[in-house]
Motif scaffolding. Structure first.
Motif, PDB file in Angstrom:
ATOM      1  N   VAL A   1      -2.665   9.778   1.399  1.00  0.00           N
ATOM      2  CA  VAL A   1      -1.644  11.018   1.493  1.00  0.00           C
ATOM      3  C   VAL A   1      -0.701  10.204   1.666  1.00  0.00           C
ATOM      4  N   ILE A   2       0.535   9.694   1.421  1.00  0.00           N
ATOM      5  CA  ILE A   2       1.731   8.940   2.129  1.00  0.00           C
ATOM      6  C   ILE A   2       1.912   9.766   3.236  1.00  0.00           C
TER       7      ILE A   2
ATOM      8  N   ARG B   1       3.264   5.455  -2.551  1.00  0.00           N
ATOM      9  CA  ARG B   1       4.945   6.426  -2.995  1.00  0.00           C
ATOM     10  C   ARG B   1       4.114   6.855  -4.192  1.00  0.00           C
ATOM     11  N   ARG B   2       3.960   6.180  -5.412  1.00  0.00           N
ATOM     12  CA  ARG B   2       3.916   6.931  -6.367  1.00  0.00           C
ATOM     13  C   ARG B   2       2.569   7.740  -6.895  1.00  0.00           C
ATOM     14  N   GLU B   3       1.620   7.806  -6.463  1.00  0.00           N
ATOM     15  CA  GLU B   3       0.480   8.505  -6.343  1.00  0.00           C
ATOM     16  C   GLU B   3      -0.588   8.312  -4.951  1.00  0.00           C
ATOM     17  N   SER B   4      -1.134   9.311  -4.427  1.00  0.00           N
ATOM     18  CA  SER B   4      -2.298   9.746  -3.414  1.00  0.00           C
ATOM     19  C   SER B   4      -3.314   8.909  -3.885  1.00  0.00           C
ATOM     20  N   ALA B   5      -4.417   8.371  -4.187  1.00  0.00           N
ATOM     21  CA  ALA B   5      -5.366   6.815  -4.637  1.00  0.00           C
ATOM     22  C   ALA B   5      -6.553   7.192  -3.381  1.00  0.00           C
ATOM     23  N   ALA B   6      -7.463   7.479  -3.978  1.00  0.00           N
ATOM     24  CA  ALA B   6      -8.989   6.974  -3.375  1.00  0.00           C
ATOM     25  C   ALA B   6      -9.103   5.092  -2.436  1.00  0.00           C
TER      26      ALA B   6
ATOM     27  N   THR C   1       0.529  -1.402   0.367  1.00  0.00           N
ATOM     28  CA  THR C   1       0.021  -0.025   0.243  1.00  0.00           C
ATOM     29  C   THR C   1       0.630   1.213  -0.184  1.00  0.00           C
ATOM     30  N   LEU C   2       2.168   1.165   0.282  1.00  0.00           N
ATOM     31  CA  LEU C   2       2.742   2.113   1.140  1.00  0.00           C
ATOM     32  C   LEU C   2       3.605   2.473  -0.512  1.00  0.00           C
ATOM     33  N   THR C   3       3.895   1.747  -0.947  1.00  0.00           N
ATOM     34  CA  THR C   3       4.537   2.001  -2.346  1.00  0.00           C
ATOM     35  C   THR C   3       3.799   2.141  -3.422  1.00  0.00           C
TER      36      THR C   3
ATOM     37  N   THR D   1      -6.629  -1.518  -7.401  1.00  0.00           N
ATOM     38  CA  THR D   1      -5.101  -1.888  -7.515  1.00  0.00           C
ATOM     39  C   THR D   1      -4.953  -3.012  -7.113  1.00  0.00           C
ATOM     40  N   LEU D   2      -4.244  -2.885  -5.536  1.00  0.00           N
ATOM     41  CA  LEU D   2      -3.848  -4.196  -4.714  1.00  0.00           C
ATOM     42  C   LEU D   2      -4.868  -5.506  -4.648  1.00  0.00           C
TER      43      LEU D   2
END
Length: 143
Positions: free
Chosen positions: A94-95, A46-51, A41-43, A58-59
């Protein structure tokens, strides 16, 4: 020999490579007190904040499971939830700076992966990067 691998052989080698990578990643994430799912999830973040729903897609996990993962990451201040600018009912994950530092620590602990990549010449690393990008990264012109 280079250039003679079949698609089936490449798929098999990718499978072995990814198993090694994910084993290394899982061990490194555990060293930071995270599960593999939390680390993944952090990975992504790290690329892009997401809903939340997008993260679950995605996961490839259930939305309720995603909520639990985010709750635990938020408790450790590795992520934060923010209201979407376009729809206040939607929460964007957001990370945080601490989350990014934790990802750096996980990557630094991935000794098997790092050792393998460091054994490549600079030219070979560049070639591998270009090939992986071509196969797996969808750019607007190729999507």
């Amino acid at each position: 020999m280079p250039g003679t691998a079949s698609t089936a052989e490449l798929v098999e080698l990718l499978s072995v490579s990814l198993a090694s990578y994910y084993g290394d990643f899982t061990t490194a994430a555990a060293g930071e007190g995270l599960t593999a799912s939390q680390g993944k999830t952090l990975t992504v973040l790290r690329r892009e904040s997401a809903a939340m729903r997008s993260l679950a897609t995605t996961l490839a996990c259930d939305a309720s499971n995603m909520t639990g993962i985010i709750d635990r990451l938020e408790k450790r201040e590795l992520v934060r939830r923010e209201a979407s600018l376009t729809d206040r009912r939607v929460k964007i994950v957001v990370i945080t700076d601490e989350g990014a530092r934790t990802m750096d620590a996980i990557r630094a602990r991935m000794h098997t992966t790092l050792t393998g990549l460091d054994a490549l010449s600079a030219e070979d690393r560049g070639t591998l990067f270009e090939l992986l990008e071509r196969v797996f990264v969808k750019t607007p012109s190729t999507a």
